[in-house]
Scaffold this motif. Structure first.
Motif, PDB file in Angstrom:
ATOM      1  N   GLU A   1     -11.387  59.154  13.575  1.00  0.00           N
ATOM      2  CA  GLU A   1     -10.465  58.859  12.478  1.00  0.00           C
ATOM      3  C   GLU A   1      -9.149  59.611  12.608  1.00  0.00           C
ATOM      4  O   GLU A   1      -8.111  59.151  12.127  1.00  0.00           O
ATOM      5  CB  GLU A   1     -11.121  59.208  11.134  1.00  0.00           C
ATOM      6  CG  GLU A   1     -12.172  58.226  10.676  1.00  0.00           C
ATOM      7  CD  GLU A   1     -11.616  56.828  10.470  1.00  0.00           C
ATOM      8  OE1 GLU A   1     -10.555  56.699   9.812  1.00  0.00           O
ATOM      9  OE2 GLU A   1     -12.224  55.876  10.984  1.00  0.00           O
TER      10      GLU A   1
ATOM     11  N   SER B   1      -6.069  59.067   4.795  1.00  0.00           N
ATOM     12  CA  SER B   1      -6.933  58.146   5.547  1.00  0.00           C
ATOM     13  C   SER B   1      -8.288  58.784   5.839  1.00  0.00           C
ATOM     14  O   SER B   1      -9.332  58.115   5.786  1.00  0.00           O
ATOM     15  CB  SER B   1      -6.255  57.715   6.851  1.00  0.00           C
ATOM     16  OG  SER B   1      -6.012  58.835   7.685  1.00  0.00           O
TER      17      SER B   1
ATOM     18  N   TYR C   1     -10.319  58.797   2.595  1.00  0.00           N
ATOM     19  CA  TYR C   1     -10.845  57.450   2.345  1.00  0.00           C
ATOM     20  C   TYR C   1     -12.074  57.192   3.213  1.00  0.00           C
ATOM     21  O   TYR C   1     -13.092  56.669   2.741  1.00  0.00           O
ATOM     22  CB  TYR C   1      -9.767  56.409   2.634  1.00  0.00           C
ATOM     23  CG  TYR C   1     -10.230  54.983   2.461  1.00  0.00           C
ATOM     24  CD1 TYR C   1     -10.355  54.415   1.198  1.00  0.00           C
ATOM     25  CD2 TYR C   1     -10.557  54.202   3.574  1.00  0.00           C
ATOM     26  CE1 TYR C   1     -10.792  53.110   1.036  1.00  0.00           C
ATOM     27  CE2 TYR C   1     -10.997  52.896   3.424  1.00  0.00           C
ATOM     28  CZ  TYR C   1     -11.114  52.353   2.151  1.00  0.00           C
ATOM     29  OH  TYR C   1     -11.550  51.057   1.999  1.00  0.00           O
TER      30      TYR C   1
END
Length: 224
Positions: A193, A151, A154
Motif C-alpha cells: 500500500e 490511503s 482506508y
C-alpha cells in the motif's frame, strides 16, 4: 479471527437467575486457571447458597479441555451436571466453572424438565453475560508520510485492522493491533500500500478480548 477459538465469558465472574415452574435456578459462572481455582469457586458458592436444595456444578480446564468434571449434587444421575458440561463445551468455552443453584419450588420437573432447566440456565446465562475470544495480538507501529496516511488508513479500515492510536508529528505514526498469525500478511499489505515507504516495528505479544457475537446454544445430547 483464528481458526481455533479460545472463548470464555465476557466477565471474570457473573450471576444469572431465572424461575422455572416455581423453582429458582441461579447460575454462578467464573473464569478459572487451574483446579485450585475451580474448587475454591465451588466452595465459595456452596457456602453462599448453603440453604439451597442443590448446587450442581461443571467445569472445563486446559487448552484442549483435558480436565472435565461435574456433579449432579443429588439430582437424578445425568439430569444436571452432564447437561451443564455439554452446554459449556458446545459453546466452546474454555477454563470456565459453572454452578447452578436450585431452590425447589414444589413442582417436580421430571428428567427431561431437569435437563432442559439446567442446560437452559447455563445457555441463557452465557447469552446474557456474553462471550469473548482471547486473541494473541501484536501492537505494530507504522510510520508513514502524510501523503500516504489517508490511503493507508482506508486500507486498514477496509481490512478490519484495529487502529489503536494515531500520533501526528513530522510523519504520522499509527499503532495497529494485529493477530500474531497475520503479522506476515499484514507487513506485506502495508508494504504494498505504501510502495515500501512505511516503516514498521512489531511490538510484544499481548492477549486481547474480542467480543464473540454468535448465538449461544442449549443443545445437549442428554435429551434424545
Amino acid at each position: 479471527m483464528s481458526d481455533t477459538l479460545n472463548l470464555t465469558i465476557a466477565e471474570k465472574q457473573a450471576v444469572y437467575e431465572q424461575e422455572i415452574k416455581k423453582s429458582r435456578f441461579i447460575l454462578n459462572i467464573a473464569r478459572i486457571e487451574n483446579e485450585d481455582d475451580a474448587q475454591a469457586f465451588l466452595e465459595k458458592i456452596r457456602k453462599q447458597e448453603r440453604k439451597a436444595t442443590h448446587n450442581v456444578w461443571a467445569y472445563v480446564l486446559g487448552e484442549t479441555d483435558s480436565v472435565q468434571r461435574y456433579s449432579d449434587d443429588g439430582e437424578p444421575a445425568g439430569t444436571a451436571g452432564v447437561p451443564m458440561l455439554e452446554v459449556i463445551k458446545n459453546n466452546q468455552l474454555h477454563n470456565v466453572a459453572a454452578v447452578v443453584t436450585r431452590y425447589f419450588g414444589g413442582i417436580k420437573l421430571g428428567a427431561g424438565g431437569l435437563i432442559r432447566a439446567y442446560a437452559g440456565t447455563v445457555a441463557d446465562g452465557v447469552a446474557d453475560i456474553g462471550r469473548v475470544e482471547l486473541v494473541v495480538q501484536h501492537e505494530v507501529l507504522i510510520e508513514v508520510a502524510y501523503s500516504q496516511f489517508e490511503s493507508l488508513k482506508y486500507w486498514l479500515e477496509q481490512n478490519s485492522y484495529q487502529i489503536l492510536d494515531t500520533e501526528y508529528g513530522s510523519t504520522v505514526t499509527l499503532t495497529v493491533g494485529v493477530e500474531a498469525t497475520n503479522i506476515e500478511q499484514f507487513e506485506n499489505g502495508v508494504t504494498n500500500e505504501t510502495a515500501g515507504q512505511a516503516s514498521l516495528i512489531v511490538g510484544d505479544e499481548r492477549i486481547v478480548e474480542v467480543p464473540y457475537e454468535r448465538d449461544v446454544t442449549a443443545k445437549t445430547s442428554s435429551l434424545k
